[in-house]
Design an enzyme around this catalytic site. Structure first.
Site, PDB file in Angstrom:
ATOM      1  CG  ASP A 141     -38.445-133.872  73.744  1.00  0.00           C
ATOM      2  OD1 ASP A 141     -37.207-133.259  74.029  1.00  0.00           O
ATOM      3  OD2 ASP A 141     -39.427-133.732  74.292  1.00  0.00           O
ATOM      4  CG  ASP A 173     -35.481-133.743  78.613  1.00  0.00           C
ATOM      5  OD1 ASP A 173     -35.462-132.429  78.922  1.00  0.00           O
ATOM      6  OD2 ASP A 173     -36.291-133.921  77.480  1.00  0.00           O
TER       7      ASP A 173
END
Length: 263
Positions: A141, A173
């Protein structure tokens, strides 16, 4: 109902997967993890911040020992299911907006499946103590929207007394989030159009052309019958209006007069 080819929607999926993996690999090889390698993009609220996520989207995790393995297997089945559903929607002629949204969701699912399946082996980022690096890779991330961070007050249930910051996520995401939001915001338009298209033509029963002609033929028959009844009524009323002398005139009343003239 017009069938559509799912090809262009899978092209979008492949493009988004390639973008997601390119960003993740660039962050892994060219950024330092944590605050040391943080890059400010827009002021102090939009940053690149390299973290490893061992769980689900936005840092959520399953606490069980085999939670990561179960999550990876679930992602695989979800990826196949979403792909099949996208093809089915295209063949049923679903609205393009719904198909684009499903393509984005599929791209996000595949992107995170790649991380959890292979990164533990090729990037060696599986958590310590994992039974196997396969299916235990940690998702990379990097997108940090730093709206607020700090300690939550102790009186807050569950999270009280813990340090909290807004979630750090990745391109995959984002694709899932945007696709789901599109479906939620435009669900009446997406599924309403699909319902109308499905009910425009019958799937069984008489031929559509015959079905469109039959009501007209029945209407013509009714008009013909009504005209015939009107003509009968008119002729009957006309006969009733004639004088009684005309109605009672017969050849027998004329014959005696003709005989007298002959005599």
């Amino acid at each position: 109902m017009i069938q559509k080819s799912p090809f262009k929607f899978f092209v979008l999926t492949l493009v988004l997967i390639a973008l997601d993996q390119a960003v993740k690999l660039a962050v892994h090889f060219y950024m330092a993890p944590g605050f040391a390698g943080q890059i400010h993009l827009v002021g102090d609220w939009l940053k690149l911040h390299y973290v490893l996520n061992p769980g689900m989207a936005f840092g959520m995790q399953l606490g069980h020992e085999y939670g990561k393995l179960l999550l990876s297997v679930f992602r695989l089945f979800a990826m196949v299911g979403i792909g099949y559903y996208l093809v089915n929607l295209a063949h049923r002629g679903a609205p393009n907006g719904l198909l684009w949204a499903m393509a984005m969701i599929l791209a996000g699912a595949v992107g995170n499946v790649i991380d959890s399946t292979f990164y533990g082996v090729f990037l060696d980022n599986a958590p310590y103590g994992s039974p196997t690096p396969w299916f235990h890779g940690q998702v990379i991330d990097m997108i940090f929207v730093d709206v607020w961070e700090g300690f939550i007050p102790d009186w807050v249930p569950l999270w009280g007394g813990q340090y909290y910051s807004t979630p750090i996520f990745n391109v995959a995401d984002s694709c899932i989030f945007i696709g789901v939001c599109m479906i939620l915001f435009f669900q009446r338009r997406f599924f309403g159009e699909q319902h109308v298209e499905d009910t425009m033509l019958p799937t069984s029963g008489p031929d559509p052309i015959e079905a469109s002609v039959l009501p007209t033929a029945e209407l013509l028959d009714e008009e013909t019958e009504s005209k015939t009844e009107e003509e009968r009524t008119t002729s009957a009323s006309t006969d009733d209006d004639k004088p009684e002398a005309e109605q009672s005139a017969t050849p027998e009343s004329v014959l005696p007069e003709e005989r007298k003239e002959v005599d």
